[in-house]
Design a protein around this motif. Structure first.
Motif, PDB file in Angstrom:
ATOM      1  N   PRO A 158      79.250 138.056  28.946  1.00  9.57           N
ATOM      2  CA  PRO A 158      78.956 137.883  30.378  1.00  9.57           C
ATOM      3  C   PRO A 158      79.392 136.502  30.870  1.00  9.57           C
ATOM      4  O   PRO A 158      79.318 135.509  30.142  1.00  9.57           O
ATOM      5  CB  PRO A 158      77.434 138.032  30.443  1.00  9.57           C
ATOM      6  N   ARG A 160      79.248 132.993  32.871  1.00  9.11           N
ATOM      7  CA  ARG A 160      78.182 132.036  33.145  1.00  9.11           C
ATOM      8  C   ARG A 160      78.654 131.032  34.194  1.00  9.11           C
ATOM      9  O   ARG A 160      79.861 130.886  34.437  1.00  9.11           O
ATOM     10  CB  ARG A 160      77.795 131.270  31.874  1.00  9.11           C
ATOM     11  N   HIS A 203      75.202 139.597  38.312  1.00 10.51           N
ATOM     12  CA  HIS A 203      74.477 139.386  37.066  1.00 10.51           C
ATOM     13  C   HIS A 203      74.410 140.686  36.270  1.00 10.51           C
ATOM     14  O   HIS A 203      75.018 141.694  36.639  1.00 10.51           O
ATOM     15  CB  HIS A 203      73.073 138.843  37.368  1.00 10.51           C
ATOM     16  N   ASP A 204      73.719 140.638  35.165  1.00  8.02           N
ATOM     17  CA  ASP A 204      73.484 141.844  34.351  1.00  8.02           C
ATOM     18  C   ASP A 204      74.772 142.477  33.846  1.00  8.02           C
ATOM     19  O   ASP A 204      74.884 143.697  33.746  1.00  8.02           O
ATOM     20  CB  ASP A 204      72.671 142.882  35.130  1.00  8.02           C
ATOM     21  N   GLY A 205      75.794 141.648  33.554  1.00  8.15           N
ATOM     22  CA  GLY A 205      76.980 142.170  32.888  1.00  8.15           C
ATOM     23  C   GLY A 205      78.070 142.709  33.778  1.00  8.15           C
ATOM     24  O   GLY A 205      79.048 143.289  33.279  1.00  8.15           O
ATOM     25  N   TRP A 206      77.991 142.520  35.117  1.00  8.39           N
ATOM     26  CA  TRP A 206      79.033 143.017  36.009  1.00  8.39           C
ATOM     27  C   TRP A 206      80.217 142.059  36.126  1.00  8.39           C
ATOM     28  O   TRP A 206      81.226 142.385  36.751  1.00  8.39           O
ATOM     29  CB  TRP A 206      78.456 143.309  37.389  1.00  8.39           C
ATOM     30  N   SER A 221      85.609 141.267  36.976  1.00  6.05           N
ATOM     31  CA  SER A 221      84.347 141.548  37.661  1.00  6.05           C
ATOM     32  C   SER A 221      84.408 142.887  38.368  1.00  6.05           C
ATOM     33  O   SER A 221      85.472 143.326  38.810  1.00  6.05           O
ATOM     34  CB  SER A 221      84.019 140.439  38.665  1.00  6.05           C
ATOM     35  N   PRO A 224      78.754 146.472  41.559  1.00  8.23           N
ATOM     36  CA  PRO A 224      77.968 147.696  41.346  1.00  8.23           C
ATOM     37  C   PRO A 224      77.931 148.537  42.620  1.00  8.23           C
ATOM     38  O   PRO A 224      78.299 148.067  43.706  1.00  8.23           O
ATOM     39  CB  PRO A 224      76.577 147.153  40.973  1.00  8.23           C
ATOM     40  N   HIS A 268      79.957 149.372  30.762  1.00  9.27           N
ATOM     41  CA  HIS A 268      78.784 148.863  31.474  1.00  9.27           C
ATOM     42  C   HIS A 268      78.489 149.748  32.687  1.00  9.27           C
ATOM     43  O   HIS A 268      77.326 150.111  32.932  1.00  9.27           O
ATOM     44  CB  HIS A 268      79.035 147.417  31.920  1.00  9.27           C
ATOM     45  N   SER A 271      77.023 153.098  31.642  1.00  7.81           N
ATOM     46  CA  SER A 271      75.620 152.993  31.225  1.00  7.81           C
ATOM     47  C   SER A 271      74.677 152.840  32.414  1.00  7.81           C
ATOM     48  O   SER A 271      73.470 153.068  32.292  1.00  7.81           O
ATOM     49  CB  SER A 271      75.445 151.806  30.264  1.00  7.81           C
ATOM     50  N   HIS A 272      75.236 152.454  33.580  1.00 12.06           N
ATOM     51  CA  HIS A 272      74.431 152.313  34.788  1.00 12.06           C
ATOM     52  C   HIS A 272      74.622 153.489  35.750  1.00 12.06           C
ATOM     53  O   HIS A 272      74.306 153.398  36.935  1.00 12.06           O
ATOM     54  CB  HIS A 272      74.760 150.994  35.501  1.00 12.06           C
TER      55      HIS A 272
END
Length: 312
Positions: A158, A160, A203-206, A221, A224, A268, A271-272
């Motif tokens: 991810p 930062r 956040h959360d892996g996007w 990137s 979502p 990712h 999974s969402h």
């Protein structure tokens, strides 16, 4: 406009019908609505094609101006399945006989554009004859099953906040490449930084980066579904997510890093609960569209553009 609304409504319905049969993935078109930005209402003599022309302006400091002229006229075209190349030519002729507006701010640029579904092949020759070129292809792929994980020589993790400086550097390199291909517009270097700042809010892996020996060599990137509503109408299946950026250091390209970044975000998204991923690729960039095609994407829409000098 009022007298054309019944025709536009009828043509929109016809167009949705034959597009649904041709490619069920292509999104539903809406009837073009009125607004202060409408500058022309057009119809072919045959009444088999019609559209509205809208004027829009984007400040040069806005990140969207990296990918489109600051002053634009956009044609919303609707046509029946019986529309011919002559019908499209007739409509374009009516549009282009009107002068192109001047730029909205010093240093700006001007263009006319029209975004069309890929199956509307009868529009291609008229657009080329009138000086338009394919600028952007909107592609999509579905996530019916878990996507395969691609091996990578880099660590994918991810993004930062402390990756920001290196991400901005890579983004500026990408924009220099896009400008050289004619896909992007020359802007102040810091304008492209907005894409990085936006990615770092995910956040959360996007948003993810690729790292080799402690150095970030790429990043990607994806917005979502709750942030992809503006792009979702391009497809029918939902929920949809928009793949916004994918950048790899030229020194390590063709080594599987881009594929690994995309694969990580694909998994990712799956999974969402994401059904479909949408992205825009520059037609002029000879590396871009083939790369995404190999990852399972296929073209749904093409944006055609005709550039104009800064002033007549």
């Amino acid at each position: 406009m009022n007298e054309l609304r019944p025709l536009l409504a009828s043509l929109t319905g016809e167009m949705n019908g034959w597009l649904r049969e041709d490619d069920p993935l292509i999104g539903e078109l809406t009837v073009p609505d009125e607004g202060d930005d409408v500058v022309l209402a057009l119809a072919a003599q045959s009444r088999r094609a019609a559209g509205l022309v809208r004027r829009s302006d984007t400040p040069l400091s806005d990140a969207m101006s990296l990918w489109q002229a600051s002053t634009r006229e956009n044609l919303q075209l609707r046509c029946s399945p019986e529309a011919t190349t002559a019908d499209i030519s007739n409509l374009l002729d009516s549009w282009l006989e009107h002068p192109m507006p001047e730029v909205s701010e010093p240093g700006g640029d001007r263009a006319r554009s029209v975004r069309l579904p890929v199956p509307l092949r009868q529009a291609i020759v008229p657009l080329l004859e009138y000086g338009f070129t394919a600028r952007t292809v909107t592609l999509a792929r579905r996530l019916n099953t878990p996507p395969p994980v691609s091996p990578s020589p880099a660590l994918i993790r991810p993004a930062r906040e402390d990756d920001g400086e290196r991400m901005r550097e890579l983004m500026r390199e990408l924009m220099a490449t896009e400008v050289s291909f004619g896909s992007g517009y020359q802007r102040a270097p810091e304008v492209s930084d907005h894409h990085v700042e936006e990615a770092l809010t995910l956040h959360d892996g996007w948003a993810v980066v690729a790292e080799i020996d402690g150095l970030v060599v790429g990043w990607a990137s994806m917005a979502p579904p709750e942030f992809s509503g503006w792009a979702a109408p391009s497809v029918r299946p939902r929920p949809a997510a928009y793949f916004g950026n994918a950048v790899v250091d030229p020194a390590v390209r063709s080594g599987g890093i881009g594929r690994a970044l995309a694969s990580t975000l694909h998994n990712h998204a799956h999974s969402h609960g994401v059904d479909t991923i949408i992205l825009d690729a520059a037609s002029n960039n000879t590396w871009s569209v083939p790369f995404w095609h190999r990852l399972g994407y296929r073209p749904l829409w093409t944006t055609w553009r005709r550039r104009y000098p800064t002033s007549d």
